[in-house]
Motif scaffolding. Structure first.
Motif, PDB file in Angstrom:
ATOM      1  N   ARG A  34       0.857  -1.184   0.000  1.00  0.00           N
ATOM      2  CA  ARG A  34       0.000   0.000   0.000  1.00  0.00           C
ATOM      3  C   ARG A  34       0.889   1.228   0.000  1.00  0.00           C
ATOM      4  N   ASP A  35       0.345   2.337  -0.464  1.00  0.00           N
ATOM      5  CA  ASP A  35       1.085   3.584  -0.355  1.00  0.00           C
ATOM      6  C   ASP A  35       0.923   4.119   1.065  1.00  0.00           C
ATOM      7  N   MET A  36       1.746   5.080   1.438  1.00  0.00           N
ATOM      8  CA  MET A  36       1.776   5.537   2.818  1.00  0.00           C
ATOM      9  C   MET A  36       0.465   6.174   3.260  1.00  0.00           C
ATOM     10  N   ALA A  37      -0.234   6.808   2.352  1.00  0.00           N
ATOM     11  CA  ALA A  37      -1.510   7.440   2.698  1.00  0.00           C
ATOM     12  C   ALA A  37      -2.622   6.410   2.868  1.00  0.00           C
ATOM     13  N   GLY A  38      -2.393   5.209   2.375  1.00  0.00           N
ATOM     14  CA  GLY A  38      -3.422   4.186   2.463  1.00  0.00           C
ATOM     15  C   GLY A  38      -4.449   4.267   1.358  1.00  0.00           C
ATOM     16  N   ASN A  39      -4.239   5.194   0.411  1.00  0.00           N
ATOM     17  CA  ASN A  39      -5.217   5.382  -0.663  1.00  0.00           C
ATOM     18  C   ASN A  39      -5.142   4.318  -1.737  1.00  0.00           C
ATOM     19  N   MET A  40      -3.970   3.706  -1.869  1.00  0.00           N
ATOM     20  CA  MET A  40      -3.767   2.733  -2.935  1.00  0.00           C
ATOM     21  C   MET A  40      -3.307   1.407  -2.355  1.00  0.00           C
ATOM     22  N   ALA A  41      -3.771   0.338  -2.960  1.00  0.00           N
ATOM     23  CA  ALA A  41      -3.247  -1.000  -2.676  1.00  0.00           C
ATOM     24  C   ALA A  41      -2.784  -1.588  -3.992  1.00  0.00           C
ATOM     25  N   TYR A  42      -1.715  -2.359  -3.921  1.00  0.00           N
ATOM     26  CA  TYR A  42      -1.148  -2.938  -5.126  1.00  0.00           C
ATOM     27  C   TYR A  42      -0.983  -4.450  -4.961  1.00  0.00           C
ATOM     28  N   LEU A  43      -1.067  -5.135  -6.073  1.00  0.00           N
ATOM     29  CA  LEU A  43      -0.749  -6.559  -6.086  1.00  0.00           C
ATOM     30  C   LEU A  43       0.256  -6.776  -7.204  1.00  0.00           C
ATOM     31  N   GLN A  44       1.514  -6.942  -6.824  1.00  0.00           N
ATOM     32  CA  GLN A  44       2.547  -7.255  -7.797  1.00  0.00           C
ATOM     33  C   GLN A  44       2.530  -8.758  -8.037  1.00  0.00           C
ATOM     34  N   MET A  45       2.293  -9.132  -9.270  1.00  0.00           N
ATOM     35  CA  MET A  45       2.202 -10.537  -9.621  1.00  0.00           C
ATOM     36  C   MET A  45       3.388 -10.927 -10.482  1.00  0.00           C
ATOM     37  N   ASN A  46       4.126 -11.924 -10.088  1.00  0.00           N
ATOM     38  CA  ASN A  46       5.286 -12.401 -10.826  1.00  0.00           C
ATOM     39  C   ASN A  46       5.095 -13.870 -11.195  1.00  0.00           C
ATOM     40  N   SER A  47       5.839 -14.281 -12.196  1.00  0.00           N
ATOM     41  CA  SER A  47       5.821 -15.698 -12.622  1.00  0.00           C
ATOM     42  C   SER A  47       4.398 -16.212 -12.819  1.00  0.00           C
ATOM     43  N   LEU A  48       3.619 -15.453 -13.551  1.00  0.00           N
ATOM     44  CA  LEU A  48       2.221 -15.819 -13.731  1.00  0.00           C
ATOM     45  C   LEU A  48       2.079 -17.159 -14.439  1.00  0.00           C
TER      46      LEU A  48
END
Length: 131
Positions: free
Chosen positions: A76-90
């Motif tokens: 997540r970003d520090m403000a909590g506004n964004m969440a991310y899902l980094q997907m590797n080796s799909l």
């Protein structure tokens, strides 16, 4: 809370896309950092399943489904506004509609894995993995 997921599309096997979830509209007196967030997915013909989750506040707790552990990373970003899902080796079996979800968390604790624990849901973004 409103959630907007993005970043899906057609991806080659072994690719590394990143999904994003934009959050807005925290309840009065709360900030978005006070919400735990998670990613779930639903493959065609299957039930929705847990993928990854991250706690509120300093985001120190994360949890992953065994099927993605070591390949996916939630942040997540520090403000909590964004969440991310980094997907590797799909893999082709990662093909699904991916949903972000959020829930107010009064205490800092490991996030839930069960979808019924989450009160707010985004619309989903389709990830198709070609072999």
């Amino acid at each position: 809370v409103q959630l907007q997921a993005s970043g899906g599309g057609l991806v080659q096997a072994e690719g590394s896309p990143r999904l994003s979830c934009a959050a807005s509209g925290a309840a009065s007196g709360r900030t978005l950092r006070s919400y735990a967030m998670a990613w779930f997915r639903q493959a065609p013909g299957k039930e929705r399943e847990f993928v990854a989750a991250i706690s509120r506040s300093d985001f120190r707790f994360t949890d992953y489904a065994d099927s993605v552990k070591g390949r996916f990373s939630i942040s997540r970003d520090m403000a909590g506004n964004m969440a991310y899902l980094q997907m590797n080796s799909l893999k082709p079996e990662d093909t699904a509609v991916y949903y972000c979800a959020a829930v107010f968390s009064a205490l800092l604790r490991p996030p839930a894995r069960v979808d019924v624990e989450y009160a707010y849901w985004g619309q989903g973004t389709l990830v198709t993995v070609s072999s």
